[in-house]
Scaffold this active site. Structure first.
Site, PDB file in Angstrom:
ATOM      1  N   SER A  14       1.037  -1.113   0.185  1.00  0.00           N
ATOM      2  CA  SER A  14      -0.201  -0.062   0.136  1.00  0.00           C
ATOM      3  C   SER A  14       0.729   1.435  -0.108  1.00  0.00           C
ATOM      4  O   SER A  14       0.526   2.377  -0.391  1.00  0.00           O
ATOM      5  CB  SER A  14      -1.150   0.191   1.203  1.00  0.00           C
ATOM      6  OG  SER A  14      -0.300  -0.020   2.406  1.00  0.00           O
TER       7      SER A  14
ATOM      8  N   LYS B  78      -0.292   4.565   6.623  1.00  0.00           N
ATOM      9  CA  LYS B  78      -1.231   5.374   5.784  1.00  0.00           C
ATOM     10  C   LYS B  78      -0.446   6.864   5.890  1.00  0.00           C
ATOM     11  O   LYS B  78      -0.062   6.997   6.794  1.00  0.00           O
ATOM     12  CB  LYS B  78      -2.514   5.192   5.785  1.00  0.00           C
ATOM     13  CG  LYS B  78      -3.224   4.482   5.319  1.00  0.00           C
ATOM     14  CD  LYS B  78      -3.373   3.767   3.805  1.00  0.00           C
ATOM     15  CE  LYS B  78      -4.259   2.753   3.509  1.00  0.00           C
ATOM     16  NZ  LYS B  78      -3.928   1.355   4.403  1.00  0.00           N
TER      17      LYS B  78
END
Lengths: 202, 202
Positions: free
Chosen positions: B124, B162
């Site tokens: 990610s 993130k």
DNA sequence: CTCGATTATGGACAATTGTACAATATACGC
DNA sequence: GCGTATATTGTACAATTGTCCATAATCGAG
């Protein structure tokens, strides 16, 4: 997981004290120094703690030598960080409580004189996730297997970071960047092979 | 650059000996131990070397204490690697001779108890050059600036890595992977902020 | 209750260890 | 040639320091 848990509070304090000194002061305490720090008036009181710590596998001592306390748990590295587990693993909190540790000093054996670091300039290896400003950890060696990332010295005496592909009459040095083309050279000397990458995130 | 260069061969040897012991054995030598290793029969002979090393700024000593030699050059880290310079810089050989060092223990202050490591799972964050299997070095803190890479705990008690973007009534957690979409949550707890990345290359 | 482990006190001994002083020899720059 | 830094020997002293023995209070397990 086991050894640390088995410690009494007192022993844990003593261990932390020793570890702190070795870390921050650079050399360990004497028996009496520990005693002073914990108001233990007799050297033997401290020796009991040391014996307990040794028995439980946290330290090692060498007889008749001053300050000869060796930390076993984090033997030779100061860059041991608690490892919290894999991120995807959900219950991260629990994982943090474990005392697994990632020991960078073990990952990149610092006592190995054939290791050196190199700051990366440019984006030629960006698709291998090696970015400008990163440090690559390189092991000094003269040969490499096909496809390994190497620090190579080309004919023009220029050092580059590339993937290493020996071909019939030449060597292909391939960047990990689709916008760049491989370099073909007749001779290239391998200075070392990349074994790690370290990046400081601003 | 200056201090190490100013050393005589003998002094360099002695320094390396001390450093080696502290590194590998965990505690430093006594004056006489050094003497033995170098066939110096008198403690005073060794003391001269120690005084020289101290004068030149490589070590520190504390009076009347045994084995109280502190390394100044690499004060608290074992993960100091010689830094060979920037790769693009051409004359790499010469650069290697310098004694600049990259000190990972300084980069990621290990004595800082608020640091921990986390193994990355998934791609990610691949466009920020953080790949599956990398370790991110995380500083435990509860707040972050907009855009920083954080380890966050979402509503569903799931930990993710993130980029952190607070918006009006929600929080946007953005992956660095154009094939993935940002996550929007009402509440998310920051567990820490990424301060580094370490990768072991096979 | 008793046994073992933990945590201590106190004192004593011998080895370890840092330091100090007195000399000497070599190499190097001025 | 002379002074300074380096490198070393030898001896001596006093403090530091690890170890050992005897003793004992507390506490949880059997």
């Amino acid at each position: 997981m086991e050894s640390l848990a088995a410690l009494t509070d007192r022993q844990k304090d003593v261990y932390e004290f020793i570890r702190h000194l070795i870390r921050h002061r650079g050399y360990g305490p004497t028996v009496r120094e520990i005693g002073e720090a914990f108001q233990i008036r007799s050297p033997n009181g401290v020796v009991c703690h040391l014996k307990a710590l040794e028995r439980k596998g946290l330290i090692t001592r060498e007889a008749n030598r001053s300050r000869a306390i060796q930390l076993v748990a984090e033997p030779l590295s100061r860059l041991a960080l608690p490892l919290a587990g894999r991120i995807a693993a959900g219950a991260l909190h629990e994982a943090i409580e474990q005392d697994e540790r990632i020991d960078l000093g073990e990952m990149f054996d610092t006592s190995d004189d054939d290791l050196f670091a190199l700051e990366v300039s440019g984006d030629s290896m960006i698709e291998d996730q090696i970015a400008d400003g990163d440090y690559v950890i390189v092991r000094r060696q003269k040969t490499a297997r096909k496809g390994q990332i190497v620090v190579a010295l080309t004919d023009e005496n220029e050092a580059t970071l590339k993937r290493w592909f020996p071909e019939k009459n030449r060597i292909r040095l391939e960047p990990a960047n689709s916008s760049m083309k491989p370099i073909f050279v007749k001779n290239a000397k391998i200075l070392g092979v990349v074994v790690g990458v370290v990046r400081k995130v601003a």
